[in-house]
Design a protein around this motif. Sequence first.
Motif, PDB file in Angstrom:
ATOM      1  N   LEU A 149       8.817   2.751  58.006  1.00  0.00           N
ATOM      2  CA  LEU A 149       8.508   2.307  59.362  1.00  0.00           C
ATOM      3  C   LEU A 149       9.782   2.076  60.168  1.00  0.00           C
ATOM      4  CD1 LEU A 149       5.504  -0.109  58.728  1.00  0.00           C
ATOM      5  CD2 LEU A 149       5.442   2.135  59.821  1.00  0.00           C
ATOM      6  N   LEU A 152      10.828   5.398  61.333  1.00  0.00           N
ATOM      7  CA  LEU A 152       9.889   5.846  62.356  1.00  0.00           C
ATOM      8  C   LEU A 152      10.178   5.161  63.691  1.00  0.00           C
ATOM      9  CD1 LEU A 152       7.402   7.618  62.845  1.00  0.00           C
ATOM     10  CD2 LEU A 152       5.977   5.685  62.197  1.00  0.00           C
ATOM     11  N   ARG A 153      10.501   3.887  63.644  1.00  0.00           N
ATOM     12  CA  ARG A 153      10.844   3.156  64.861  1.00  0.00           C
ATOM     13  C   ARG A 153      12.083   3.761  65.519  1.00  0.00           C
ATOM     14  NH1 ARG A 153      10.048  -1.420  62.899  1.00  0.00           N
ATOM     15  NH2 ARG A 153      12.125  -1.833  62.071  1.00  0.00           N
ATOM     16  N   VAL A 187       2.836   9.836  65.738  1.00  0.00           N
ATOM     17  CA  VAL A 187       3.334   8.498  65.437  1.00  0.00           C
ATOM     18  C   VAL A 187       2.214   7.652  64.832  1.00  0.00           C
ATOM     19  CG1 VAL A 187       4.252   6.359  66.414  1.00  0.00           C
ATOM     20  CG2 VAL A 187       5.134   8.563  67.201  1.00  0.00           C
ATOM     21  N   ARG A 190       1.558   8.774  61.304  1.00  0.00           N
ATOM     22  CA  ARG A 190       2.626   8.398  60.387  1.00  0.00           C
ATOM     23  C   ARG A 190       2.616   6.890  60.102  1.00  0.00           C
ATOM     24  NH1 ARG A 190       4.459  10.147  57.146  1.00  0.00           N
ATOM     25  NH2 ARG A 190       6.726  10.096  57.322  1.00  0.00           N
ATOM     26  N   VAL A 191       2.294   6.072  61.091  1.00  0.00           N
ATOM     27  CA  VAL A 191       2.201   4.637  60.841  1.00  0.00           C
ATOM     28  C   VAL A 191       1.092   4.359  59.834  1.00  0.00           C
ATOM     29  CG1 VAL A 191       1.612   2.393  61.845  1.00  0.00           C
ATOM     30  CG2 VAL A 191       3.191   3.913  63.045  1.00  0.00           C
ATOM     31  N   THR A 195       1.877   2.768  56.041  1.00  0.00           N
ATOM     32  CA  THR A 195       1.419   1.397  55.841  1.00  0.00           C
ATOM     33  C   THR A 195       0.665   1.308  54.524  1.00  0.00           C
ATOM     34  OG1 THR A 195       1.208   1.061  58.230  1.00  0.00           O
ATOM     35  CG2 THR A 195       0.054  -0.497  56.790  1.00  0.00           C
ATOM     36  N   VAL A 247      -1.513  -2.009  60.592  1.00  0.00           N
ATOM     37  CA  VAL A 247      -1.221  -0.729  61.258  1.00  0.00           C
ATOM     38  C   VAL A 247      -0.898  -0.961  62.730  1.00  0.00           C
ATOM     39  CG1 VAL A 247      -2.216   1.466  62.020  1.00  0.00           C
ATOM     40  CG2 VAL A 247      -2.542   0.698  59.663  1.00  0.00           C
ATOM     41  N   GLY A 250       2.477  -2.193  63.170  1.00  0.00           N
ATOM     42  CA  GLY A 250       3.438  -1.108  63.020  1.00  0.00           C
ATOM     43  C   GLY A 250       3.533  -0.249  64.265  1.00  0.00           C
ATOM     44  N   LEU A 251       2.401   0.004  64.916  1.00  0.00           N
ATOM     45  CA  LEU A 251       2.404   0.779  66.161  1.00  0.00           C
ATOM     46  C   LEU A 251       3.159   0.031  67.254  1.00  0.00           C
ATOM     47  CD1 LEU A 251      -1.269   2.127  66.259  1.00  0.00           C
ATOM     48  CD2 LEU A 251       0.805   3.439  65.820  1.00  0.00           C
ATOM     49  N   CYS A 254       6.737   0.399  67.047  1.00  0.00           N
ATOM     50  CA  CYS A 254       7.182   1.732  67.475  1.00  0.00           C
ATOM     51  C   CYS A 254       6.977   1.957  68.975  1.00  0.00           C
ATOM     52  CB  CYS A 254       6.439   2.810  66.687  1.00  0.00           C
ATOM     53  SG  CYS A 254       6.882   2.866  64.934  1.00  0.00           S
TER      54      CYS A 254
END
Length: 476
Positions: A149, A152-153, A187, A190-191, A195, A247, A250-251, A254
């Motif tokens: 993550l 990804l961020r 995105v 992928r999150v 997760t 989740v 996590g979004l 990002c």
Amino acid sequence: MGERTTLGGEWGASTVRMRMRPLVWAGPRATVGEAARLLHDADDSCVLVQLPDGLAIATDHDFRASLADAALTRDTEVGAICSVPVRTVNEHADAPAALLQMVEHGIHHLVVTSDTGDPVGVVRLVDLASAEVRDPLLVRHRVARAQSLDELRGATSTLDDSVLEMADNGTPALQVCGVLSAVRDLVVQRVVELTPAPALVSSVSWLLLGSAARREALPRSDVDTALAWPAALADRPHEVMAHAETVLEGLEACGLPRCPDGANATETLFSRSAEDWAEATRRWTSHPESTGALLLASIVADNRALTHVDLGSDLMRSMLRATRDRTFLDALLGFTLDARPARGRLHEFVVERTGPHKGRLDLKRGALWPVVLLGRWMALAAGDPTGSTVDRIRRGTACGLLTSGEAEDLVAAFEQMFQLRFDQELAALASGERADSHVLPASLDPLRRRYLHDSLHAVARIQTSIRKAWSATGPS
């Protein structure tokens, strides 16, 4: 609304045929070495091969990868390194539409086809635009390769810059938002993948709702989500909800905030087993005058499944059949046409009378929303909820709900108003300020003000036309 809005800039106005390269063909029995020689002699980056399974493509990346594969030699048939089927684009498509397809699928080449479906050329990412406009695909690759993550961020941190660069290059607003949405889709996927989740929870179907589903989300738009899960999870809703919360966190990390109005996968209204969704459908369609029925319409028409697509798609197809009931569509049309465009008499506008936005017009509710609702209603009436608002409007002609001229007028109005709203968002993005959908009409230049007024009048006129056309198709 300005040259960029009406023309889309030189890049946005060009077709892929203007930028395509000649085809390089290799025979189906050609070897990797022979095909590589053809590629070198043509100074190109891909060859096409007609295989029994269909048209195939081998790119320079495939040839480089073959060198690292001990199982392949120069004498291996080229079909072993080809991709089947190839992604294609019509020769009349514009450059931004081709770029959107490349970003969506993470590819660098599209085979250009004629109206009869025959290959006539190939267009590469480097042929479409400058290095700046290629940035979204680079962001997509970083997102796809992220292993955590945190990575990804970092991969999403340049999305805003890509949006600004595409806009500066002259890409029309709806095209920019389409490209942005394709990256944001990945995105979200992928999150979910990154997760940690219990095995059973991993079978849940994540759905995007609203503008994200239509690929019309602006750079600062929040993300509306829903969940559908199989019967095996019916007795584990708390476990599903707990994972959904992680989740969404996590979004947000990002840069994709959850819906502040509650359209989130963590809410029981938007997170159900397939059986519960089916029961809600039966309940809401039997009372089309209810708020729940209107919510159902928005969920069915404006959703896209991103994970476990079969489960999400089967569920929505079942719900779609229920919403095509004539009584339900009559009631929904009444709600749709109650959303009137904010146009006044002569050259005036309907603006806020009190409050912090006094004297301003709300572009979201008073301009774009009536068109979005029309598109949503036509999607349900036609039985095809896929695509954007523009896609839905154009399909409305096939159902006799609009004439072709009305459809083009409505599309033009939507594009003009969306561009104005997008330009507001860009200004906020560049300055770091909060985006606002309200505009002071007097602040617009005369041409933009006239376009906005004409667009609002076109929407009102077509609302009346749709009401009459639907009434003529049968009894309410």
